[in-house]
Design an enzyme around this catalytic site. Structure first.
Site, PDB file in Angstrom:
ATOM      1  N   HIS A   1      10.671 -12.617  -2.407  1.00  0.00           N
ATOM      2  CA  HIS A   1      10.394 -11.973  -3.689  1.00  0.00           C
ATOM      3  C   HIS A   1       9.220 -11.004  -3.564  1.00  0.00           C
ATOM      4  O   HIS A   1       8.147 -11.379  -3.104  1.00  0.00           O
ATOM      5  CB  HIS A   1      10.089 -13.059  -4.719  1.00  0.00           C
ATOM      6  CG  HIS A   1      10.006 -12.585  -6.123  1.00  0.00           C
ATOM      7  ND1 HIS A   1       9.006 -12.968  -6.985  1.00  0.00           N
ATOM      8  CD2 HIS A   1      10.810 -11.754  -6.842  1.00  0.00           C
ATOM      9  CE1 HIS A   1       9.192 -12.420  -8.171  1.00  0.00           C
ATOM     10  NE2 HIS A   1      10.280 -11.672  -8.112  1.00  0.00           N
TER      11      HIS A   1
ATOM     12  N   HIS B   1       5.857  -3.577  -9.801  1.00  0.00           N
ATOM     13  CA  HIS B   1       6.624  -4.389 -10.745  1.00  0.00           C
ATOM     14  C   HIS B   1       6.310  -4.036 -12.193  1.00  0.00           C
ATOM     15  O   HIS B   1       7.205  -3.801 -12.997  1.00  0.00           O
ATOM     16  CB  HIS B   1       6.352  -5.878 -10.511  1.00  0.00           C
ATOM     17  CG  HIS B   1       7.052  -6.764 -11.483  1.00  0.00           C
ATOM     18  ND1 HIS B   1       6.497  -7.128 -12.702  1.00  0.00           N
ATOM     19  CD2 HIS B   1       8.266  -7.365 -11.443  1.00  0.00           C
ATOM     20  CE1 HIS B   1       7.335  -7.888 -13.361  1.00  0.00           C
ATOM     21  NE2 HIS B   1       8.424  -8.067 -12.616  1.00  0.00           N
TER      22      HIS B   1
END
Length: 253
Positions: free
Chosen positions: A16, A58
């Site tokens: 991730h 992100h």
């Protein structure tokens, strides 16, 4: 491309944001850490800078993962690349910088690491970012044996990516599982559904597979939960815990 005819080439474990919690997310350091821990697939988030450079981040804002402030969309790549994107996690990563899509492409291709490229548009740039990411991935990966999997929570971005590069595989990312998930996967010609691991049940795995699609679960940070999901047939797990949920997995208890 139809889901039933797509040969799924991806491993069951995906790092991730490249380095999980062991390195500043979406940075060159995270790429190195992910590779050092044996991962053969990375997930990372891509958006457009003010001057249309594709880079990894992100959040919509810079505050959490850098010493910058405010919306990322207001900054040029020259401004973004000058920020410290590592000190927020640890002094050991002071001075770490953000990465471009070009950089992560070069790193992963050299090491035969597959990619889940999450299209993470800044607000108001959904279709524009979907198009730019798809065209760049098509160019950068060219004839790679394993094409990147494009995914997004933004259906506008996913639709634009579909138009721009229809042969690239796509996955629909959802916060909660919609009742019409089959229709949405058909609409965007997807090969997979990426869901919150908390929502996964054996019945959901069966239903998704019977419909001809793959199921990926984010973000799995508990070892026993990871074992259970894989035993149920989940096709891939995104994890932050690169030191405990790592290839080869599942390890013997």
């Amino acid at each position: 491309m139809t889901a039933p005819s797509f040969r799924w080439p991806y491993p069951s474990l995906i790092a991730h944001r490249c380095g999980g919690k062991l390195a500043p997310e979406n940075t060159p350091a995270a790429m190195r850490v992910g590779a050092e821990h044996g991962f053969t697939m990375f997930e990372y988030d891509v958006k457009l800078s003010k001057d249309d450079v594709l880079f990894l981040l992100h959040d919509d804002d810079l505050d959490r993962t850098s010493n910058g402030h405010g919306p990322a969309r207001a900054r040029t790549w020259a401004e973004l690349s000058a920020l410290d994107a590592g000190s927020w996690l640890s002094p050991a990563f002071a001075g770490e910088r953000m990465a471009t899509l070009d950089e992560v492409a070069a790193f992963t291709l050299q090491r035969s690491i597959a990619s889940n490229v999450e299209i993470k548009p800044c607000p108001g740039r959904e279709a524009e970012t979907g198009t730019a990411v798809a065209l760049a991935v098509q160019r950068l990966w060219g004839d790679a044996a394993v094409p990147p999997l494009l995914s997004s929570f933004s259906e506008d971005a996913l639709a634009a990516a579909h138009v721009a590069a229809p042969l690239l595989p796509r996955a629909l990312l959802v916060e909660a599982i919609p009742v019409d998930w089959r229709d949405r996967l058909v609409r965007h010609d997807c090969v997979a559904l990426n869901v919150n691991q908390k929502d996964v049940t054996p019945d959901l795995v069966r239903d998704v597979h019977e419909a001809g699609y793959r199921l990926c679960a984010w973000t799995v940070n508990d070892v026993q939960r990871a074992r259970d999901l894989l035993a149920w047939g989940v096709d891939a797990l995104f994890t932050d815990m690169l030191d405990t949920i790592r290839p080869p997995f599942p390890a013997r208890a």
